[in-house]
Each structure stands twice: as structure tokens, then as C-alpha cells.
Design a protein around this motif. Structure first.
Motif, PDB file in Angstrom:
ATOM      1  N   LEU A 294       0.941  -1.237   0.140  1.00  0.00           N
ATOM      2  CA  LEU A 294      -0.173  -0.070   0.043  1.00  0.00           C
ATOM      3  C   LEU A 294       0.854   1.322   0.100  1.00  0.00           C
ATOM      4  O   LEU A 294       1.819   1.463   0.906  1.00  0.00           O
ATOM      5  CB  LEU A 294      -1.033   0.006   1.328  1.00  0.00           C
ATOM      6  N   ARG A 295       0.458   2.180  -0.799  1.00  0.00           N
ATOM      7  CA  ARG A 295       1.152   3.628  -0.837  1.00  0.00           C
ATOM      8  C   ARG A 295       0.224   4.379   0.051  1.00  0.00           C
ATOM      9  O   ARG A 295      -0.855   4.567  -0.486  1.00  0.00           O
ATOM     10  CB  ARG A 295       1.728   3.734  -2.294  1.00  0.00           C
ATOM     11  N   PRO A 296       0.892   5.287   0.927  1.00  0.00           N
ATOM     12  CA  PRO A 296       0.086   6.315   1.496  1.00  0.00           C
ATOM     13  C   PRO A 296      -0.491   7.181   0.579  1.00  0.00           C
ATOM     14  O   PRO A 296       0.180   7.626  -0.493  1.00  0.00           O
ATOM     15  CB  PRO A 296       1.094   7.193   2.157  1.00  0.00           C
ATOM     16  N   VAL A 297      -1.826   7.679   0.731  1.00  0.00           N
ATOM     17  CA  VAL A 297      -2.744   8.357  -0.031  1.00  0.00           C
ATOM     18  C   VAL A 297      -2.726   9.690   0.605  1.00  0.00           C
ATOM     19  O   VAL A 297      -2.928   9.970   1.809  1.00  0.00           O
ATOM     20  CB  VAL A 297      -4.006   7.711  -0.274  1.00  0.00           C
ATOM     21  N   ARG A 326     -10.605   2.784  12.874  1.00  0.00           N
ATOM     22  CA  ARG A 326      -9.686   1.675  12.188  1.00  0.00           C
ATOM     23  C   ARG A 326     -10.548   1.061  10.913  1.00  0.00           C
ATOM     24  O   ARG A 326     -10.026   0.757   9.978  1.00  0.00           O
ATOM     25  CB  ARG A 326      -9.488   0.798  13.283  1.00  0.00           C
ATOM     26  N   ARG A 327     -11.767   0.844  11.275  1.00  0.00           N
ATOM     27  CA  ARG A 327     -12.613   0.440  10.029  1.00  0.00           C
ATOM     28  C   ARG A 327     -12.687   1.428   8.903  1.00  0.00           C
ATOM     29  O   ARG A 327     -12.295   1.051   7.657  1.00  0.00           O
ATOM     30  CB  ARG A 327     -14.138   0.019  10.657  1.00  0.00           C
ATOM     31  N   LEU A 328     -12.787   2.900   9.230  1.00  0.00           N
ATOM     32  CA  LEU A 328     -12.721   3.899   8.140  1.00  0.00           C
ATOM     33  C   LEU A 328     -11.588   3.713   7.287  1.00  0.00           C
ATOM     34  O   LEU A 328     -11.192   4.121   6.233  1.00  0.00           O
ATOM     35  CB  LEU A 328     -13.144   5.202   8.833  1.00  0.00           C
ATOM     36  N   THR A 329     -10.283   3.563   8.356  1.00  0.00           N
ATOM     37  CA  THR A 329      -8.885   3.789   7.669  1.00  0.00           C
ATOM     38  C   THR A 329      -8.786   2.674   6.533  1.00  0.00           C
ATOM     39  O   THR A 329      -8.252   2.764   5.619  1.00  0.00           O
ATOM     40  CB  THR A 329      -8.040   3.631   8.792  1.00  0.00           C
ATOM     41  N   GLU A 330      -9.198   1.469   7.150  1.00  0.00           N
ATOM     42  CA  GLU A 330      -9.050   0.337   6.039  1.00  0.00           C
ATOM     43  C   GLU A 330     -10.229   0.263   4.943  1.00  0.00           C
ATOM     44  O   GLU A 330      -9.987  -0.119   3.967  1.00  0.00           O
ATOM     45  CB  GLU A 330      -9.084  -0.998   7.018  1.00  0.00           C
ATOM     46  N   LEU A 334      -6.626   3.132   3.145  1.00  0.00           N
ATOM     47  CA  LEU A 334      -5.595   3.926   3.619  1.00  0.00           C
ATOM     48  C   LEU A 334      -4.558   3.024   4.614  1.00  0.00           C
ATOM     49  O   LEU A 334      -5.258   1.993   5.062  1.00  0.00           O
ATOM     50  CB  LEU A 334      -5.876   5.073   4.630  1.00  0.00           C
ATOM     51  N   ASP A 335      -3.333   3.366   4.734  1.00  0.00           N
ATOM     52  CA  ASP A 335      -2.604   2.386   5.689  1.00  0.00           C
ATOM     53  C   ASP A 335      -2.618   2.919   7.218  1.00  0.00           C
ATOM     54  O   ASP A 335      -3.147   3.987   7.381  1.00  0.00           O
ATOM     55  CB  ASP A 335      -1.068   2.415   5.382  1.00  0.00           C
ATOM     56  N   GLY A 336      -2.120   2.136   8.003  1.00  0.00           N
ATOM     57  CA  GLY A 336      -2.339   2.360   9.537  1.00  0.00           C
ATOM     58  C   GLY A 336      -1.713   3.765   9.897  1.00  0.00           C
ATOM     59  O   GLY A 336      -2.145   4.545  10.886  1.00  0.00           O
ATOM     60  N   THR A 337      -0.673   4.010   9.361  1.00  0.00           N
ATOM     61  CA  THR A 337      -0.218   5.391   9.772  1.00  0.00           C
ATOM     62  C   THR A 337      -0.870   6.693   9.555  1.00  0.00           C
ATOM     63  O   THR A 337      -0.491   7.532  10.134  1.00  0.00           O
ATOM     64  CB  THR A 337       1.360   5.403   9.055  1.00  0.00           C
TER      65      THR A 337
END
Length: 366
Positions: A294-297, A326-330, A334-337
Motif C-alpha cells: 500500500l502506498r500512502p494516499v 480503524r474500520r474507516l482507515t481500512e 489507507l494504511d495504519g499510519t
């Protein structure tokens, strides 16, 4: 005299332990030691599995086998951990569970800590109740940490009280499956009980503990969690804390019984694959490889909010009223950072939807 609370899971259960400490005991929290894992999953820690003392600098010796986690401790890169920040923000003392020597090692750590502290009470706390799983449930996702702490607490020569907070909130064991096992309610958490950890809930990613706090604050509905979008009912049962018979839990938990004499984490994993059909660390290993791709967006309102609108429309059609960051991030790929940046962006853009620490799905526009 001190109190000892063993947090069955990772940092999320440690936050819940701080809530429990305030709710049940209420006096000087500095008298309480919380024994917990450094296992923050891949949102915080890019490395699969739990961290041991070798993955930190600045730990302080507590007993020969147990290390205290002070605020100045730091994970050794590339590892990540929420424990040092928790140590800085919680009044309780945090001590690290090292699972590298299997259930025998965790038992030894617990025995040393009990001998050293001579605690007036020992509570084993699990948020959600998956410590009560047999091991063959199709919804079970993370039995390892719970099984090791349960196995250790059943072997230590001291009375241990098993407490389940927010039964069903972890989405691993349906509430109906554990109703017959739940003992009396020892406390129903209130908004006041959550006050002591409110600043922590603003940043800590634990979904189950976040929902525990939200239900204590009166939030009700259905919350969608995890990468799979699991729906969790937020009901009046959410903020309850039940006592459960420790021996009954052990007799039910096949993995805990199987690993009692294990001396390495690898043995525990092998038995988990045998008993449960999987090792959750294998899942983390596979997911870590996927996340590396995954590349940060770039995060900005113009790109994120339309995606959020689409997600919310689909969530409403599923009957969802709340979700986690957490659910929204995934869900937004997006990645966890980027979780914290996403959280700040959404709260600043639509503050009326922030039902701390959850995100409220609004009604469809007329």
C-alpha cells in the motif's frame, strides 16, 4: 498493598483495565499494576505478533522475568507499541507480558509478580469474552493472548477473579453463546468511569475498548468494525462487567488447556493451528506483506469526503449506525499510519458525527 490486573489482550485491554480500576476500586490508582502484552496489531506495529522486552529500550526490571514499562521506554524500530504512551497517560503502573517462553513463561512472570507485590486482589480482565471460546467458533479471530493469560492464571498459586467486560463487543464470540457462562454483574460502567481514560481514547486504536467506553457513555446502535466490516450491537449489555468462574473458563477453552506446558511461542502457535485451525500471527504475517504494497494516499477533504459519503451510504443500507476509525482507515484503503490524520480530518470537517471515540453514520439526506 497493591492490586494486580492482568489484561488478557493487548493495549486495548490495558485501557479497559484502567477503567475497571477506577470503577471498582476508585482510590489511589498508583497502587495498581496492570500486566499486559505489547501487541498492538498492524495499525500501530508493522511487525506481526507480540513484542518482547528485547524490542524496547528503557524498560525497568520489576522481577527477574518481568519488566516495568515507564513513560520513557521506546520500541526499537521498526517495531511499534502504544505501551510507553499509555504509561505516560495512565496513573497505573504497566508491566510487560513476554509470551516468548509460552504459557510456562507467562505463568512464571505472574508468579514472580504475585510474590513481589503480594497484591490484595488479582483480576484477569478480558474485553468481549473470547477468553471463553472453545476454539472452534467460526467467528474466533485472536485466541492466543487470552489462552496464554488464562492458562497462566489457572496455574498460579493465588486466587484470581476472571472478569468479562462488554460481552460480545470484540465480535469473536456471540453474546448468546456465552450467556450461560456469565456470572453476576459486578459493575455497569458509566460515563464517569470512562473519564479517567478519555484522553487515551482519543488516540488509542482499540475497537472493543472504544465500544466499551461508548456504550458506557450511552451510545446505542450497530457498530461496524475491522477490515471485514463486522457488525457489533451496541446495547445495554455493552458497559457491563461480569464475573466468570475461572475453572469453568479453562474447562471450556481447549487452546488454554493444550498450551499449559508450552515453553515457546512457536509451540503455542502450533497448538493453535491444531486446536483452532489457525494462528492469528500467521494472519498478521500475511496481512503485513499486503500492507507493504500500500502506498500512502494524500489526505484532503476533497478526496476523502466523497469516499466517506459512499461508505456511509453503503453502511446505512446494512443497518450500521456507527463505525470505528480503524474500520474507516481500512475501508478507505489507507494504511495504519494515516489513521490519526484521517481522524483529525473527519472530526474537523464534520464534528457533529463524532460520538467519542466512535464515528456516527448520519441519516441519509432528504
Amino acid at each position: 498493598m497493591t492490586r494486580l490486573i492482568v489484561a488478557a489482550g493487548g493495549g486495548g485491554d490495558a485501557v479497559a483495565a484502567a477503567m475497571l480500576d477506577a470503577a471498582l476500586y476508585g482510590d489511589d490508582a498508583s497502587r495498581t499494576v496492570i500486566l499486559t502484552y505489547a501487541w498492538d496489531r498492524l495499525l500501530i506495529d508493522p511487525l506481526p505478533g507480540p513484542r518482547g522486552p528485547q524490542n524496547f529500550t528503557g524498560l525497568e526490571p520489576f522481577t527477574p522475568a518481568v519488566w516495568r514499562v515507564p513513560a520513557q521506554a521506546r520500541p526499537v524500530a521498526p517495531a511499534g507499541s502504544t505501551l510507553p504512551r499509555l504509561a505516560a497517560e495512565l496513573p497505573q503502573t504497566l508491566a510487560l507480558i513476554d509470551p516468548s517462553h509460552g504459557a510456562e513463561g507467562v505463568t512464571r512472570q505472574l508468579e514472580e509478580l504475585v510474590d513481589h507485590l503480594q497484591p490484595e486482589s488479582i483480576d484477569l480482565l478480558d474485553v468481549g469474552g473470547d477468553v471463553l471460546a472453545r476454539g472452534d467458533e467460526p467467528t474466533l479471530k485472536s485466541p492466543l493472548a487470552d489462552a496464554m493469560t488464562l492458562a497462566a492464571c489457572c496455574q498460579v498459586n493465588a486466587p484470581v477473579r476472571l472478569l468479562i467486560a462488554g460481552p460480545g463487543l470484540d465480535g469473536e464470540l456471540p453474546l448468546d453463546d456465552m450467556r450461560g457462562l456469565l456470572g453476576p454483574v459486578v459493575r455497569t460502567l458509566t460515563a464517569r468511569d470512562v473519564e479517567t481514560v478519555s484522553p487515551v481514547l482519543e488516540w488509542h486504536p482499540s475497537e472493543a475498548t472504544g465500544m466499551l467506553a461508548a456504550t458506557a457513555r450511552g451510545v446505542r446502535g450497530t457498530c461496524e468494525v475491522r477490515d471485514a466490516g463486522l457488525p457489533i450491537p451496541l446495547t445495554d449489555e455493552g458497559p457491563t462487567i461480569h464475573e466468570v468462574d475461572l475453572d469453568e473458563a479453562l474447562s471450556r477453552n481447549q487452546l488454554a488447556r493444550a498450551i499449559m506446558t508450552t515453553a515457546t511461542l512457536e509451540e503455542v502457535e502450533a497448538l493453535s493451528r491444531e486446536v483452532c485451525g489457525f494462528s492469528e500471527i500467521d494472519y498478521e504475517r500475511n496481512k503485513a506483506l499486503w500492507l507493504k504494497e500500500l502506498r500512502p494516499v494524500q489526505l484532503d477533504a476533497e478526496s476523502v469526503l466523497p469516499q466517506l459519503d459512499q461508505f456511509e451510504a453503503e453502511a446505512r443500507s446494512r443497518g450500521v449506525t456507527h463505525t470505528t476509525f480503524r474500520r474507516l482507515t481500512e475501508a478507505l484503503n489507507l494504511d495504519g499510519t494515516q489513521r490519526e490524520a484521517l481522524r483529525q480530518l473527519l472530526i474537523s470537517s464534520r464534528p457533529e458525527q463524532y460520538a467519542a471515540p466512535l464515528w456516527r453514520i448520519t441519516e441519509a439526506p432528504e
